[in-house]
Design a protein around this motif. Structure first.
Motif, PDB file in Angstrom:
ATOM      1  N   LEU A 198      -9.009   5.016   0.582  1.00 46.15           N
ATOM      2  CA  LEU A 198      -8.888   6.189   1.455  1.00 46.15           C
ATOM      3  C   LEU A 198      -7.533   6.201   2.161  1.00 46.15           C
ATOM      4  O   LEU A 198      -6.920   7.264   2.331  1.00 46.15           O
ATOM      5  N   LYS A 199      -7.052   5.027   2.562  1.00 45.36           N
ATOM      6  CA  LYS A 199      -5.727   4.955   3.189  1.00 45.36           C
ATOM      7  C   LYS A 199      -4.645   5.405   2.219  1.00 45.36           C
ATOM      8  O   LYS A 199      -3.678   6.077   2.610  1.00 45.36           O
TER       9      LYS A 199
ATOM     10  N   ALA B  60      -7.217   9.705   8.198  1.00 46.31           N
ATOM     11  CA  ALA B  60      -6.335   8.855   7.388  1.00 46.31           C
ATOM     12  C   ALA B  60      -5.000   9.543   7.122  1.00 46.31           C
ATOM     13  O   ALA B  60      -3.952   8.887   7.060  1.00 46.31           O
ATOM     14  N   VAL B  61      -5.032  10.866   6.981  1.00 46.94           N
ATOM     15  CA  VAL B  61      -3.786  11.622   6.802  1.00 46.94           C
ATOM     16  C   VAL B  61      -2.937  11.534   8.059  1.00 46.94           C
ATOM     17  O   VAL B  61      -1.744  11.203   8.013  1.00 46.94           O
ATOM     18  N   VAL B  62      -3.550  11.820   9.191  1.00 46.65           N
ATOM     19  CA  VAL B  62      -2.810  11.842  10.461  1.00 46.65           C
ATOM     20  C   VAL B  62      -2.203  10.478  10.759  1.00 46.65           C
ATOM     21  O   VAL B  62      -1.049  10.380  11.190  1.00 46.65           O
ATOM     22  N   GLN B  63      -2.956   9.415  10.504  1.00 48.10           N
ATOM     23  CA  GLN B  63      -2.466   8.068  10.783  1.00 48.10           C
ATOM     24  C   GLN B  63      -1.222   7.730   9.963  1.00 48.10           C
ATOM     25  O   GLN B  63      -0.391   6.919  10.371  1.00 48.10           O
ATOM     26  N   ASN B  64      -1.075   8.344   8.797  1.00 45.69           N
ATOM     27  CA  ASN B  64       0.028   8.006   7.895  1.00 45.69           C
ATOM     28  C   ASN B  64       1.210   8.961   7.966  1.00 45.69           C
ATOM     29  O   ASN B  64       2.151   8.828   7.188  1.00 45.69           O
TER      30      ASN B  64
ATOM     31  N   LYS C 270       0.824  -1.214   0.000  1.00 44.05           N
ATOM     32  CA  LYS C 270       0.000   0.000   0.000  1.00 44.05           C
ATOM     33  C   LYS C 270       0.857   1.263   0.000  1.00 44.05           C
ATOM     34  O   LYS C 270       0.380   2.339  -0.310  1.00 44.05           O
ATOM     35  N   ASN C 271       2.143   1.122   0.329  1.00 47.50           N
ATOM     36  CA  ASN C 271       3.025   2.284   0.346  1.00 47.50           C
ATOM     37  C   ASN C 271       3.824   2.427  -0.946  1.00 47.50           C
ATOM     38  O   ASN C 271       4.532   3.422  -1.138  1.00 47.50           O
ATOM     39  N   ASP C 272       3.734   1.425  -1.844  1.00 40.42           N
ATOM     40  CA  ASP C 272       4.574   1.420  -3.036  1.00 40.42           C
ATOM     41  C   ASP C 272       4.405   2.669  -3.876  1.00 40.42           C
ATOM     42  O   ASP C 272       5.379   3.266  -4.335  1.00 40.42           O
TER      43      ASP C 272
ATOM     44  N   ALA D 197      -0.425  12.782   3.591  1.00 39.08           N
ATOM     45  CA  ALA D 197       0.530  12.879   4.696  1.00 39.08           C
ATOM     46  C   ALA D 197       1.918  13.225   4.176  1.00 39.08           C
ATOM     47  O   ALA D 197       2.608  14.096   4.729  1.00 39.08           O
ATOM     48  N   ASN D 198       2.341  12.574   3.099  1.00 39.49           N
ATOM     49  CA  ASN D 198       3.650  12.874   2.518  1.00 39.49           C
ATOM     50  C   ASN D 198       3.698  14.298   1.978  1.00 39.49           C
ATOM     51  O   ASN D 198       4.699  15.008   2.138  1.00 39.49           O
ATOM     52  N   HIS D 199       2.609  14.723   1.340  1.00 38.43           N
ATOM     53  CA  HIS D 199       2.543  16.093   0.804  1.00 38.43           C
ATOM     54  C   HIS D 199       2.618  17.109   1.939  1.00 38.43           C
ATOM     55  O   HIS D 199       3.309  18.132   1.825  1.00 38.43           O
TER      56      HIS D 199
END
Length: 326
Positions: free
Chosen positions: A96-97, A127-131, A5-7, A104-106
């Protein structure tokens, strides 16, 4: 290697680093400072990009479809930045994740020491905060844009503000007021309470706002968790031209705040106040968000929008001359 999911976000970050280094001639230390990464991580990304064969005559983008959608959105809307991530068929939660990870990266690439970050609550912002992951701590302050929601701890704006500040290494302020007051008079009184006014005044000074975009079309929409109503009232709202929820305000399709009694009872900044912010980042995902996104874009409240490719294509398809984009 990163989790599957992070790829896409790893590849996007790798692509950005390679472009900055090989096409724009920036040093690794300059890239690290620009993207808020450690120099060692920049080095690893360049090395990994070499091993994966991404460095040829030019730098290949393995997600050209997403880049094309981003450019189309930027051309067709007032957005200065669109970020589109992949959709996961049959799994809206995973999609959504993915959107949350991209946002989150942005956010981490965007913020600087001294920033004030104002946020809403909700699933997308959650979802942003979690990542959020970062190699360093930031001297930032996180503040709510709205009052809180009793019983919705994990998506409540105060909880999200505290968690974001903890992950970034900054500080958070709490807005100790309900999202909905019992009357307009009570709302006006709460907005004048010194502790509440101070938090909202600080929110007005924010350099970055991170906001969700809500739907009222689906019976399971978060708005009805905040304020349950009969099915007949829900249909009446939609029939009257209301198509979105933004900062908990009900919005018309043209981007204006609807003339609806609940709007006058909200303890929150007004949507039009966001237009004075330096950067407002919207984050959202899902078929039910297509027309809400259009409403918020019509109101010109956002500078940046982060969403998945299916939703992006559908939004573009609603615009004149974009019917073949989905």
């Amino acid at each position: 290697m990163a989790d599957k999911k992070n790829d896409i976000e790893l590849m996007r970050q790798m692509h950005t680093v390679l472009v900055l280094h090989f096409l724009e001639g920036k040093k690794q230390s300059e890239i690290a400072e620009l993207l808020n990464l450690s120099t060692s991580k920049v080095n690893r990304l360049i090395t990994q990009g070499r091993k994966m064969g991404m460095i040829k005559i030019g730098i290949e983008n393995p997600f050209q479809r997403l880049t094309d959608l981003e450019h189309l959105l930027e051309q067709a809307t007032p957005l200065s930045k669109a970020l589109v991530t992949s959709s996961v068929e049959g799994s809206p939660n995973t999609t959504l994740k993915q959107v949350g990870l991209a946002a989150a990266n942005h956010l981490v690439e965007t913020i600087r020491d001294g920033d004030i970050i104002a946020i809403t609550g909700g699933k997308a912002v959650g979802a942003v905060v979690q990542n959020i992951e970062t190699d360093r701590k930031f001297d930032v302050t996180v503040v709510p844009l709205t009052g809180g929601v009793q019983g919705k701890y994990h998506t409540d704006v105060n909880h999200q503000a505290s968690l974001m500040a903890e992950k970034l290494g900054g500080t958070a302020l709490q807005l100790h007021a309900p999202l909905f007051a019992e009357s307009r008079e009570q709302r006006d009184m709460l907005m004048e309470v010194a502790s509440i006014r101070q938090v909202l005044d600080l929110a007005r000074q924010a350099t970055i706002a991170l906001v969700g975009i809500g739907s009222i079309a689906a019976p399971g929409s978060s708005y009805y968790d905040l304020h349950p109503m009969p099915e007949s009232d829900r249909k009446m709202l939609i029939g009257s031209g209301v198509s979105a929820e933004f900062l908990a305000y009900l919005m018309r399709q043209d981007g204006t705040v609807a003339d609806y009694a609940l709007n006058s009872r909200l303890v929150a900044l007004a949507p039009e106040e966001l237009r004075r912010f330096k950067r407002v980042i919207g984050v959202t995902s899902g078929d039910e968000k297509i027309w809400p996104i259009r409403a918020v874009l019509n109101g010109n409240y956002l500078n940046s929008l982060i969403l998945d490719e299916d939703t992006a294509g559908a939004v573009l398809a609603t615009m004149e001359g974009k019917q073949n984009v989905a």
